[in-house]
Structure formats: C-alpha cells, structure tokens
Design an enzyme around this catalytic site. Structure first.
Site, PDB file in Angstrom:
ATOM      1  N   SER A 133      44.787  48.659  33.133  1.00 44.13           N
ATOM      2  CA  SER A 133      43.600  47.850  32.878  1.00 44.13           C
ATOM      3  C   SER A 133      42.476  48.357  33.765  1.00 44.13           C
ATOM      4  O   SER A 133      42.711  48.772  34.901  1.00 44.13           O
ATOM      5  CB  SER A 133      43.878  46.377  33.201  1.00 44.13           C
ATOM      6  OG  SER A 133      42.668  45.634  33.228  1.00 44.13           O
ATOM      7  N   TYR A 146      46.843  39.848  38.516  1.00 50.42           N
ATOM      8  CA  TYR A 146      46.876  40.767  37.374  1.00 50.42           C
ATOM      9  C   TYR A 146      46.354  42.146  37.776  1.00 50.42           C
ATOM     10  O   TYR A 146      46.974  43.172  37.467  1.00 50.42           O
ATOM     11  CB  TYR A 146      46.043  40.193  36.234  1.00 50.42           C
ATOM     12  CG  TYR A 146      46.034  41.060  34.997  1.00 50.42           C
ATOM     13  CD1 TYR A 146      47.137  41.098  34.149  1.00 50.42           C
ATOM     14  CD2 TYR A 146      44.927  41.837  34.667  1.00 50.42           C
ATOM     15  CE1 TYR A 146      47.135  41.885  33.011  1.00 50.42           C
ATOM     16  CE2 TYR A 146      44.911  42.628  33.539  1.00 50.42           C
ATOM     17  CZ  TYR A 146      46.025  42.651  32.707  1.00 50.42           C
ATOM     18  OH  TYR A 146      46.023  43.445  31.594  1.00 50.42           O
TER      19      TYR A 146
END
Length: 274
Positions: A133, A146
């Site tokens: 990501s 995350y």
C-alpha cells in the site's frame, strides 16, 4: 519499455474472490496463463472466474499456506495480495487486534512465500509479488497498524530480493494508492465512542471515503500488478494511484515532515505547528 516474460506461466493469486485479486486473476487468464486463486472458502466464491482453479488459503492459518503450496505444485508467479484493511485510533486498538492484523497482512504472506520458495529455488525460476500500500511510503494518522503491516511486507520483499536472486527468483512490491474497490465497507475499525481521537478520526474517515470513491479501478491497478509479475527484470517497487510519479518524486526532494504534513492534509487533517 519493460521487457516481459513470454510463454504460459502458472500463477497463484491470493485473495482472488474480490477486488484487486479478482481483477489480477482475470487478466492472467485473459493472457492465457494457468491461474490458481485463493479464498478462505473456495466453494462459496460468488462469481468464480472461468479458467481459475480455487484453492483454500487462510492467511491467519499458517498450515493452510503449506497445504495451498502443495496443491498448486510448481509455480512460476506468486501474487501475495490477500489481506485486511484497518483503521482507527492507535490507543483504542487492542493488542489482539494488532496481532491479528500482522497475522493476516504479514505472517500469512510470509508463510506462503516460504512454502513456495523451495520449488522456485530448485527450478531456478519464479517471481514473487507483494501487494502492499502507498500508506507504507506515505503513512497517515489513524492508519498506524495497517501502514505498519504493509511496511513490514515491503521490508521483507526488499531484503529477500537480493537473498534469492542468485537462484533465479525475482521479488518485487506493488503499492496501490487509493482504489475504488469498496474496501472501506469491509475495513476493521477501532475507535471508542468516547475516544479523545474521535473527532479527528471522523474527519479522516470522511476524507478517506471521498478519496476512495474517486480512486482508480481494481482493473487499472491489476494491470500494474500483472506488469510487475511478468517483467523479466522487475523493479524493486511499483506504485499506481494518488499521482504516484509526482508524490514519490516529491518524497525524494523535500523534507520528510513536509511529506507527512501534505499526506495528512490530503486526508483532511490540519498541520500541527510545533
């Protein structure tokens, strides 16, 4: 132009029942490759892709990684895509939730990579793609855990890249920016009703929903994943979305705090003057 590998390849795409994974699996099938896709429950995949063989994999169950690798046998390309999205206040997130997120987003892909690597090394050929990501490169408040999992996954890939290179195995990372896949509806959120962080979290959440609504499609993102997987000499890192070429150039040219402040602003958060 990047030189691509030719000929049919055997590909394993994790998390192939939805989102980026589904789009990647479709594109590999369209290109004539032999494709396996994973799901925690292969028998219940709602819209199975013709040409994809579904196998069971639960990232939180490391034994399933070994069973999955044995089921597919010799493998040319592994796409480690399956994972879980999370948001919320760092202080409000219980440790068992942090541990679970690392299980699913880091240790599960590591277990599967370890399971397929011996065959790739023995055959002196193979490509491993870690789907991370852009929050790893551009972390933002309330996405702490995350971002940390995706940073860990990228760290594994960057170090492993040289370790297995002498054996003909390629390793690369692809960092998606904001993707319009509806993942926000499936995101795990930890924020207490009376949390001191709630107001700012809600500001970020609203901005995130707006950004995701206008993000690039899973199909477009999948093209970059497939390109990286089929590259004869893949780059260490690919990124797409959120004006990736511009922001990565900016990241190299300006102080890190400026980049962090800009990332926060894009997510609706004010700059804090120190």
């Amino acid at each position: 132009m990047t030189k691509s590998i030719t000929g049919q390849r055997t590909v394993l795409v994790t998390g192939a029942s939805s989102g980026i994974g589904e789009a990647v699996a479709r594109q590999f099938v369209a290109l004539g490759h032999k494709v396996y896709g994973t799901s925690r429950n292969p028998d219940t995949v709602k819209n199975p892709i013709p040409g994809v063989t579904y196998v069971r994999l639960d990232n939180a169950d490391y034994a399933s990684a070994k069973a999955c690798a044995e089921a597919v046998g010799d493998l040319d390309i592994l796409i480690n895509n399956a994972g879980e999205s999370a948001a919320g206040a760092f202080e409000d997130t219980p440790m068992d939730a942090v541990e679970h997120l690392f299980q699913v987003n880091v240790f599960g892909p590591v277990a599967l990579t370890k399971a397929v690597l011996p065959r790739m090394r023995h055959r002196r050929a193979g490509t491993i793609v870690m789907v991370g990501s852009m929050l790893s490169s551009f972390p933002v408040a309330f996405r702490t855990n995350y971002a940390a999992t995706k940073s860990a996954l990228k760290g594994y890939a960057m170090a492993l890249r040289r370790e297995v290179a002498p054996y003909g195995v390629r390793v690369t990372t692809v960092e998606p920016g904001t993707i319009a896949t509806g993942i926000g509806d499936r995101r795990t959120i930890h924020i207490k009703p009376d949390s001191v962080y709630r107001e700012e979290y809600e500001t970020l959440a609203a901005a995130t929903r707006k950004n995701e609504a206008k993000g690039i499609s899973a199909t477009d993102m999948a093209k970059t994943v497939v390109e990286a997987a089929l590259a004869e000499n893949p780059k260490p890192l690919y990124a797409r979305g959120n004006r990736a070429p511009v922001v990565f150039t900016l990241r190299r040219l300006v102080p890190r705090q400026v980049v962090l402040d800009l990332t926060a602003r894009i997510h609706g958060l004010k700059k804090i003057t120190r």
